[in-house]
Structure formats: structure tokens, C-alpha cells
Design a protein around this motif. Structure first.
Motif, short mmCIF file in Angstrom:
data_model
loop_
_atom_site.label_atom_id
_atom_site.label_comp_id
_atom_site.label_asym_id
_atom_site.label_seq_id
_atom_site.Cartn_x
_atom_site.Cartn_y
_atom_site.Cartn_z
N ILE A 149 0.84 -1.21 0.00
CA ILE A 149 0.00 0.00 0.00
C ILE A 149 0.87 1.25 0.00
O ILE A 149 0.62 2.19 -0.76
N VAL A 153 1.14 4.31 -2.86
CA VAL A 153 0.86 5.70 -2.53
C VAL A 153 2.09 6.59 -2.75
O VAL A 153 1.97 7.81 -2.79
N CYS A 160 -3.15 11.50 -0.72
CA CYS A 160 -3.61 10.15 -0.38
C CYS A 160 -2.98 9.68 0.92
O CYS A 160 -1.78 9.90 1.15
N LEU A 165 -5.75 3.66 4.11
CA LEU A 165 -5.95 2.47 3.28
C LEU A 165 -5.58 1.20 4.02
O LEU A 165 -6.27 0.18 3.90
N SER A 190 -9.04 1.88 -2.04
CA SER A 190 -8.54 3.02 -2.84
C SER A 190 -9.63 3.60 -3.72
O SER A 190 -9.83 4.82 -3.76
N TYR A 200 -6.29 8.89 -5.93
CA TYR A 200 -6.62 7.55 -5.45
C TYR A 200 -6.88 6.59 -6.62
O TYR A 200 -6.74 5.38 -6.47
N VAL A 203 -3.56 5.25 -7.30
CA VAL A 203 -3.21 4.24 -6.28
C VAL A 203 -3.88 2.91 -6.62
O VAL A 203 -3.24 1.85 -6.61
N ALA A 204 -5.17 2.95 -6.95
CA ALA A 204 -5.89 1.73 -7.31
C ALA A 204 -5.28 1.08 -8.55
O ALA A 204 -5.17 -0.16 -8.63
#
Length: 952
Positions: A149, A153, A160, A165, A190, A200, A203-204
Motif C-alpha cells: 500500500i 501511494v 492520499c 488504506l 482506494s 486515489y 493508487v488503485a
């Protein structure tokens, strides 16, 4: 904060066994946090004195309760203290706050169960285990999850929170969870925050890439170079795919080391999350459920699949790959599905004409099934079929007309989907003079005899110009059965008008057995009414489609395709085929203007790729292969038009947008025609080139004059140009054309999603909404809008709430400057006249058509009438969906609607919808075009959030 000063001489036993002193201030802080969370007061903001006093009283009661507990020499445990807090909150009547506190305890209990808690330098053994594919259970590695994670990020920490998360992911874990479910939990955490900030989404996407790499490449050590791993394993991927019969042996003929060296895995970072999720679910090849492709393997497989007939196949494959992987051009979905496989069915659209013969009717139905199986969208012309009660010579009986056969077509589309990857899709066309036209208009209704309804098939009107003239004049219109007027189907323009009027005269003389006279305006009103009620039939025009066709010397365009952009000749011997791809417009805007050199390079390569499809393609029917090899049509389109306008700082509802539509389409047309002519010099012209408009020196821009002459009415469209078209004329005169047709603008519903731009020529649907497709539901936010609002210091939680409340529109948010509002108008806020004007400017450069959706927020019969007449007057060939706002909107469960204090636009529209109900029987008899009946509540009208991606 009023701190409780009562001190209790107590020892507190921590969960890890440590003993500390009791601190009442910590109890008070916990209670205050519960109140803040329930009421919505952020940390740092002051609390009213009365509330602070209540918190102090509750804290005192908690301390007293603990003091009076049964004695224990081991000290009071933390759980006992928290129990006391819950009890005192409820005794004081704060039940909602108590509930909030209970939930807080449960969440943190789960976190403690999952985390390896430090205790005097040692780690407590985790209670959560991960179930591997082998069935073996391994202890959950919290450190590994946190590392991934935080890696996702990295660089986005300003917007974020990795820790948020991590905590949310913890809450969803359970004993026996699989690695795939852990990744899914991280991704869901996310993507649920994308509405808060578009970062985000990045991030996803990074987390989704980890999933793909784990499946396709196996575990990659953090110190390994991704590019090196991808290149090293590329040949293994090809071998595994061939052995599993997912890839063609022809891919082994390439120099795989040279191909692998060209891979650029860093380009994966350009994918949006939804794009990655989409290709993972439907495009990346898999063996027994395991993806064997990375995104760059996917692009290279497509490039190799389009290059294997080239002389220098490696160089061409790399050229194609670089265009695809940098999102400058994207081939249509069937090509992405099947390129490089054992069944390279790469074409998007098939158009057929059904003859008035039972054997041929069911042959076409069977052909539909075979074409749909290999992921093709279908368009059928049914105007040849004799009308209901027409005489059948062979049996001396009466025909049941065209409707029962269309029911069979509908059910076939359901039974045979597109390769098991998306729904089968077909559109049936009928000319407006057919005696069964009124029943045809009712096919999508939810009332009436269900045996004469086609709820899953699209329908479209194929309208001659003469009908539009009769509507304008409020004249009469005559309906015929095709068996008595057999040549009308193949006639258009002035010849159609002359012959049609001749048949009307014969009918008056009693020499035609079956006909019916109706008021043209009445039929037109019924067309618009059904379009409003059910979304069908679409409005398309026969004459401009034929008069401007480059192939008018060898046949007739009898219909368009499923998405109304393809306009090719069809006959009993020929099923028209089109091979599609789309230019990403925003990728060709640089420093506030169109980058012509880059566009020329992209279009030239793309036309070559599309032309290659024709020779590589697997044709499910002989008629399709015959037509495509003879005429070699391709359909170069575009997407990301709205994104290009954003990059230019231009709103859709503006003269600047209209000018850019003109300029950009002229440039695409210019370079595409030059590219096809260059290919003709290299490879030869298409078989039926002689006698075509190209051969006669008539370019698309010239055919506007021909249409005006045939129609006998002026066509109101600017016909100016910016480029030196003599260069194109000279090239075609010298070399000819490789392709009979070159340009068509398709919907691009899926391929635009893959690369993260607006669909086709569409305006922004909403600036914040949830997109639903076959992969699930995904929050979507306008990244460019967010960036602009951040620069103005306007992006905050209040703005997010306002966007939700106003359904992604900016017009009613007072804080936003007017220029930003105009730049980010949504589809229903842009007057349809702007969409039509932009489309008309494009149409003058197109040799085929465009999938033109029209939007109307407050529809009426008069407005629809004026809108479609404007499209016809501007010389458009087709239109696609009519999209109107529904009476209800998504529940705003996370928005405090009371804080806004005004009625939003969607509620006003709901009220307006309730006021347009009229007696349906009276609608057809009234000449008042202001009124429309209510939309059917279950009608399958087009929903932009839906999965309309049959061609793209």
C-alpha cells in the motif's frame, strides 16, 4: 476542553499484559472523539460549552463506576473501562454516540487481531491466516500488505493517506482469506476514495498492476528491474499461449528477442484504474483463469497480430506497438480480443440485406449467430420483406409481415453472445414507406403482445429525404408493400422521389393492391414519441448516406450498422464489413494547438494497421469475406474530443469547439486519405476502385454539393478548409485508393475507458458519477476539473458534497467562477445545437458517418422535432441514441441535503416530468408538437452508465 481532574489510584492492565496508571483524561478524549464523529465536528474545531460539560459529566460517571468495581489485584483491564464508557453514554441518553463508540471498538478489535502487536520487543502471533491456491494456510503478513500500500501511494502522499488504506483493508480481512481477496480489499479501499481525489485512482491502478504482474510474471523481487523481467519472460509467454491454443503459431515466426527488447513496461503507469480492471476482466488472455499477459504483452500481441504479413514484420510490429501503447490510437475491441490468436476475427461491424425469401431470411439469422459468436456488432436491413397480409404466390396465402422474423432475430442475439465476453447486439432497419412501419415503431414498447416485441434488439428508421419534405409541408405519406414497389429499396435522391410519386399515382388509379395513406407529420410524431418513450427506433437518413457514398457505382447503402456510423453497400452476395479504430485526440494537442506532424504520423500508421486487418481477418461467412476483400473499407474514428477541448481551455458549447471539430476532422481526413492513397501506390487499389467517386475526383467535401443538388434544398454548413487539398487530389489521381471507405466515428465506449478519455465525440456525461459496466461499478471524477479547482483553492470536502448534490454539475455551485462552469458543462447542460453543429462540421469531411448521441434535459415534442430537423438540414447522415434525464436520480445517502437549502435541478426535472403526461390516444391525433407522453418506466432507453460497447 474541560479536563476531569478526578484521579483514581488504579492500575490499568493493557491487552499485551503491561501495567500502567489510569488516566481519566484519556477516557474523556475517547468520549469526545465519539461525539465529534457522530456530530461531524472535525478535530481542532471548538465544541460548544454545553456539550463539553456533558462530556465531563459522563467522564466523571465512568471514573466513579470504575472506582466502585469489584477489587482485583491485577488492575482494571482496558475492556472494563470501555464497557463503562458505553454504559454511561447510554445512561445519559446518547444512544447514537454509544453506537458510534461500539463500532469504533469493534473495528479496532479487528485491527488488533490482525496486527502483530509489539510486546516488550516480541511479536504476538497473528490469528489471521491466508489460504493459498494449494489449500495451504499461511500466517497473514501485515508488513507485506503495508509495504504494498505504501508503495502504491508513493509520490502521492499529499493527497492520499496510506495509513487510511491500511486500516480500511484490515477491517475487511478474515481468517482464510485468499491473496486475491487481500488485493481486492486494498483496491476497493482506494477506489472508494476516488471521489475525494483522483490520485486515489492512480493508487488503485498501481495495486491492480501488482495483481496483473503477480499472475503473468510471478513474484517479482523488489530489487528486480521490471523491464528486465518482462523482456526475459516474453518468449515464455508466447510459448505458453501457443501450447494452450490461445495464441497463433505465427507469433513464433517473429524475432522474439528483438520484439521483447522494444517492450516498455513503464507505460503501464498511464492506464487509469478502470482501464486496467477492464482489460484484466475481458482482454488479457488467460489459461485456466490465470492471466498470462501484462498490459504491454497485450499491446505487443495485438501489434504482432496485425503485422505478421508485413515484409519486415518486427519493425512494423514495433511501430504498431508504439502507437498503441502510448494511447495515440486504439484498435476496436474485436481486434484487441482476437489479434494474434487462432481465430483472428478482427472486424467490428457487419451489415446485411435480407431478401424476401424464406430461405434467405433464415440464412441471415444463421449468419447473425456466426458473426455474433466472433464478437461482431450487426446491422440488418429488412425493407425487402413484404408487408403483413401481402400475397404469397407459392402457397397462395398471406404474409405475416416482417415483425415475426424480427422476434427471431432478437432471440438469436440473446442466445449467441459475442464470444462469451459481451452481449450479442443487432440493429434492424426499416424504410419509412414500408406498410409495417407503425408496428416496427412499437417493437420496443413494454405493453402489447410480447410475441410482437423485441426488448433486446435495437431498431432504426431508414428515412428518405422525401419523407422529411412531406413532414415539413404537413403533407400525406403513402405506405407500400415492397413486393409491389420492388425498386424503391434501391433508389435514392431524385430517382427515388420520381419513382415513389409514380407509385402513388398507380395507387390512386387502383393499380396497386396494398397501400395506406397517412399524414406524414402524424407518422413523424409517432417516430419521435417512440424514440422518447423507448429510445428506439433511431433516426437515420437514406439519401445523404447514399448520395455521398464513394461506392455509388457498385451498389446501394441499405442501412447503417449497430452504432449508426458505418455506411456501406449490401446485397444478397455481400455482407458489408468494417474494421475500426480510433485516434485519441487529446494525445495530439500540444501547447494549445493541434500537433499536425504527430497526427500525420499516427494516422498513417493507423490506416496501415486497419488495412492489414482485411487480409488477416477470419471471416465467419463467405459473403463477409467477399465484400471486405473486394472493397477493403476501414473506419478511422476519434475519441477524447472532450479531453482535447479541455487541453485547449475550450468549452463544448462554443464557437471555438465547433471550429476545432472542423479543424481536427479535416486534418484526420486529409492524412487518412493520403495514407490510403500511399498504400494504393505500394499495394494496389481496391478491386472496385474504377468508377468510384475517388476515381471521378469527388472527395467527401465535394459530395456536399451533390447532396444539395439531389435534395433540391440548401444545406446550411460552412464548407471552408484550412489545408491544401490539391495535394490529396493529386495523390489520389496518381495512385488511387487502397480502401473504398476510410473514416467513421464509432462510440468507443470500451476502448476510451481503457485509455481513460471521454468517449468518441461525446461531451462529459457528469463531472462526478458512478460508471456501471460488465466489470462492476466505478466512481468517476473529472480529473482536469479537480486540478483547476485545486489551483483556485476550491477543492475541499464541501465541494465534493456540492458535486454529489448537484449530480456532477457545476452551474448551481456559487463558489465556482463562470469560466470554469462553462468549461466543464455536462452533457445535459450543453444545448444539442452545439453537438449537431460540431457533428455537421465533421460530416463534411467524412466518407461514412458518426455515432452521434443527442442529449435533452427537458424534452418536448417541439424540441425533438426542431432538433432532428436541424440535424437533417445540416446534412447529417445518421443519429444514434436520444438521451433524456430520468425522473429519478441516485439517492444521495452520504450528502447532507439540508445544508444546501434549495431545490436542485434534478428535483425540478422530476417535477417537470410529472407535468408532461398526456392521453396517449390523443397524442397521435394532435398537431401540437409540444407534448410528449411519459417515458415507459421499464423501457430500455439508453443509459450512459450502461455497457454500450457492442462495436468498440
Amino acid at each position: 476542553m474541560t479536563t476531569v481532574t478526578t484521579q483514581v489510584s488504579l492500575d490499568v492492565r493493557k491487552r499485551d499484559g503491561r501495567i500502567t496508571s489510569f488516566e481519566s483524561a484519556r477516557v474523556e478524549q475517547a468520549i469526545e472523539r465519539a461525539f465529534r464523529a457522530e456530530i461531524g465536528i472535525a478535530d481542532g474545531q471548538p465544541i460548544e460549552a454545553a456539550l463539553q460539560q456533558q462530556i465531563a459529566e459522563i467522564t466523571t460517571n465512568v471514573v466513579n463506576q470504575i472506582e466502585n468495581r469489584p477489587f482485583s489485584r491485577d488492575g482494571v483491564d482496558v475492556e472494563t473501562i470501555q464497557d463503562a464508557v458505553e454504559i454511561q453514554l447510554m445512561r445519559h441518553g446518547h444512544f447514537s454516540v454509544a453506537r458510534r463508540y461500539i463500532l469504533y471498538r469493534e473495528q479496532h478489535a479487528k485491527l488488533r487481531a490482525l496486527r502483530a502487536v509489539e510486546s516488550e520487543g516480541t511479536l504476538q502471533a497473528p490469528r489471521i491466516h491466508v489460504k493459498m491456491e494449494t489449500g495451504e494456510k499461511q500466517p497473514f503478513d501485515a508488513t507485506r500488505m503495508r509495504r504494498r500500500i505504501y508503495s502504491a501511494v508513493r509520490g502521492l502522499e499529499q493527497n492520499c493517506s496510506a495509513e487510511e488504506l491500511v486500516e480500511e483493508t484490515y477491517r475487511t480481512l478474515y481468517d482464510g482469506i485468499t491473496p486475491q481477496e487481500i488485493y481486492r480489499a486494498m483496491i476497493l479501499a482506494s477506489r472508494s476514495r476516488i471521489e475525494r481525489d483522483p490520485d486515489y485512482d492512480t493508487v488503485a491502478a498501481r495495486l491492480m498492476l501488482m495483481v496483473i504482474y503477480n499472475e503473468a510474471l510471478g513474484h517479482i523481487h523488489p530489487n528486480e528491474d521490471l523491464a528486465e523481467v518482462c523482456q526475459r519472460q516474453f518468449e515464455d509467454y508466447i510459448n505458453v499461449g501457443i501450447e494452450a491454443k490461445r495464441l497463433s503459431e505465427k507469433l513464433r515466426e517473429f524475432d522474439l528477442a528483438k520484439i521483447a527488447a522494444a517492450l516498455r513496461p513503464e507505460r503501464d503507469a498511464a492506464f487509469p484504474y478502470l482501464g486496467l480492471q477492464t482489460i484484466y476482466d475481458r482482454y488479457l488472455l488467460h489459461v485456466e483463469g490465470r492471466r498470462i499477459e501484462t498490459p504491454q504483452y497485450f499491446w505487443m500481441r495485438v501489434a504482432m497480430g496485425l503485422a505478421w504479413n508485413e515484409e519486415d514484420k518486427e519493425a512494423r510490429a514495433i511501430e504498431f506497438y508504439n502507437i498503441l501503447s502510448t494511447f495515440r490510437f486504439t484498435s476496436a475491441t474485436p481486434t484487441l480480443f482476437n489479434a494474434g490468436t487462432l481465430h483472428p476475427q478482427l472486424s467490428s461491424c457487419y451489415l446485411s440485406t435480407v431478401m424476401d425469401d424464406l430461405e434467405h431470411i433464415f440464412k441471415v439469422v444463421g449468419d447473425n449467430a456466426m458473426l455474433s459468436k466472433w464478437a461482431g456488432g450487426l446491422g440488418n436491413d429488412w425493407s425487402n420483406i413484404r408487408a403483413t397480409n401481402a400475397h404469397i404466390k407459392g402457397t397462395n396465402g398471406q404474409s405475416q409481415g416482417v415483425i415475426p422474423f424480427l422476434k427471431v432475430v432478437n432471440d438469436t442475439a440473446i442466445a449467441v453472445n459475442q464470444g462469451g465476453k459481451r452481449k450479442g447486439a443487432v440493429c434492424s432497419y426499416l424504410e419509412s414507406w414500408h406498410l409495417d412501419i407503425e408496428e416496427f415503431l412499437d417493437l420496443r414498447k413494454n405493453t402489447g403482445d410480447d410475441r410482437r416485441r423485441t426488448h433486446d434488439m435495437h431498431t432504426a428508421n431508414w428515412i428518405p429525404d422525401l419523407f422529411m419534405k412531406r413532414v415539413r409541408e404537413n403533407g400525406q405519406w403513402t405506405l407500400f408493400s415492397p413486393d409491389e414497389v420492388p425498386d424503391l429499396h434501391d433508389l435514392y435522391g431524385k430517382r427515388f422521389q420520381e419513382r415513389y410519386e409514380h407509385y402513388e399515382q398507380l395507387a390512386d388509379e387502383g393499380k396497386i393492391r396494398m397501400f395506406r395513406r397517412i399524414n406524414a407529420l402524424e407518422l413523424w410524431r409517432k417516430m419521435l414519441t417512440r424514440l422518447f418513450e423507448t429510445g428506439h427506433p433511431w433516426i437515420t437518413w437514406k439519401d445523404p448516406s447514399n448520395v455521398r457514398s464513394p461506392q455509388d457505382h457498385v451498389g446501394v447503402v441499405h442501412s447503417s450498422n449497430l452504432c449508426t456510423e458505418i455506411l456501406l453497400n449490401t446485397s444478397k452476395e455481400e455482407t458489408a464489413v468494417c474494421n475500426l479504430g480510433s485516434i485519441n485526440m487529446v494525445a495530439h494537442v500540444k501547447d494549445g494547438k493541434l500537433d499536425h506532424e504527430k497526427l500525420r504520423e499516427t494516422v498513417t500508421t493507423a490506416v496501415r494497421m486497419l488495412d492489414n486487418v482485411i487480409d488477416i481477418n477470419y471471416y465467419p461467412t463467405a459473403e463477409a469475406g467477399n465484400s471486405n476483400r473486394k472493397h477493403r473499407p476501414v473506419g478511422m474514428g476519434l475519441m477524447g474530443f472532450q479531453d482535447a477541448l479541455y487541453a485547449l481551455g475550450v468549452g463544448y458549447a462554443s464557437e471555438e469547439a465547433v471550429e476545432f471539430a472542423d479543424e481536427s476532422m479535416e486534418a484526420i481526413s486529409y492524412y487518412a486519405l493520403l495514407a490510403s492513397s500511399s498504400l494504393a501506390e505500394e499495394r494496389g487499389t481496391y478491386e472496385t476502385y474504377k468508377g468510384s467517386k475517388w476515381d471521378r475526383g469527388i472527395l467527401p467535401i465535394d459530395s456536399m454539393e451533390v447532396l444539395e443538388q439531389e435534395r433540391g434544398l440548401p444545406i446550411d454548413i460552412d464548407r471552408s478548409s484550412k489545408l491544401d487539398w490539391q495535394v490529396v487530389r493529386d495523390a489520389i489521381a496518381k495512385n488511387g485508393m487502397r480502401n473504398s471507405n476510410v473514416m467513421a466515428i464509432a462510440p468507443t465506449a470500451t476502448i476510451s475507458t481503457i485509455i481513460g478519455v471521454a468517449q468518441s465525440i461525446e461531451p462529459t456525461y457528469k463531472n462526478l458519477f458512478v460508471k456501471s459496466n460488465l466489470s462492476g461499478e466505478f466512481p468517476q471524477i473529472n480529473r482536469r476539473m479537480v486540478q483547476d479547482l485545486k489551483e483556485l483553492g476550491l477543492w475541499d470536502s464541501d465541494m465534493i458534497e456540492s458535486l454529489k448534490y448537484y449530480d456532477g454539475g457545476l452551474l448551481e455551485i456559487d463558489r465556482i467562477p463562470d469560466d470554469i462552469k462553462q468549461k466543464y458543462l455536462t452533457a445535459f447542460e450543453v444545448a444539442p445545437q452545439w453537438l449537431i453543429e460540431c457533428a455537421a462540421r465533421r460530416q463534411k469531411w467524412l466518407d461514412m458517418g458518426q455515432s452521434l448521441n443527442l442529449y435533452m434535459s427537458e424534452p418536448s415534442g417541439k424540441k425533438l422535432h426542431e432538433m432532428y430537423f436541424l440535424a437533417w438540414n445540416k446534412g447529417l447522415k445518421t443519429t444514434y441514441y436520444l438521451r433524456t434525464l430520468s425522473a429519478t436520480q441516485v439517492e444521495k445517502s452520504t450528502v447532507d441535503v439540508n445544508k444546501f437549502g434549495i431545490q436542485p435541478r434534478w428535483m425540478k426535472n422530476q417535477s417537470a416530468s410529472a407535468n408532461i403526461k398526456v392521453d396517449r390516444d390523443k397524442t397521435a391525433q394532435s398537431n401540437d408538437l409540444d407534448q410528449l407522453p411519459e417515458q415507459q418506466p421499464e423501457a430500455k432507453t439508453c443509459n450512459l452508465d450502461g455497457d454500450c460497447e457492442s462495436c468498440q
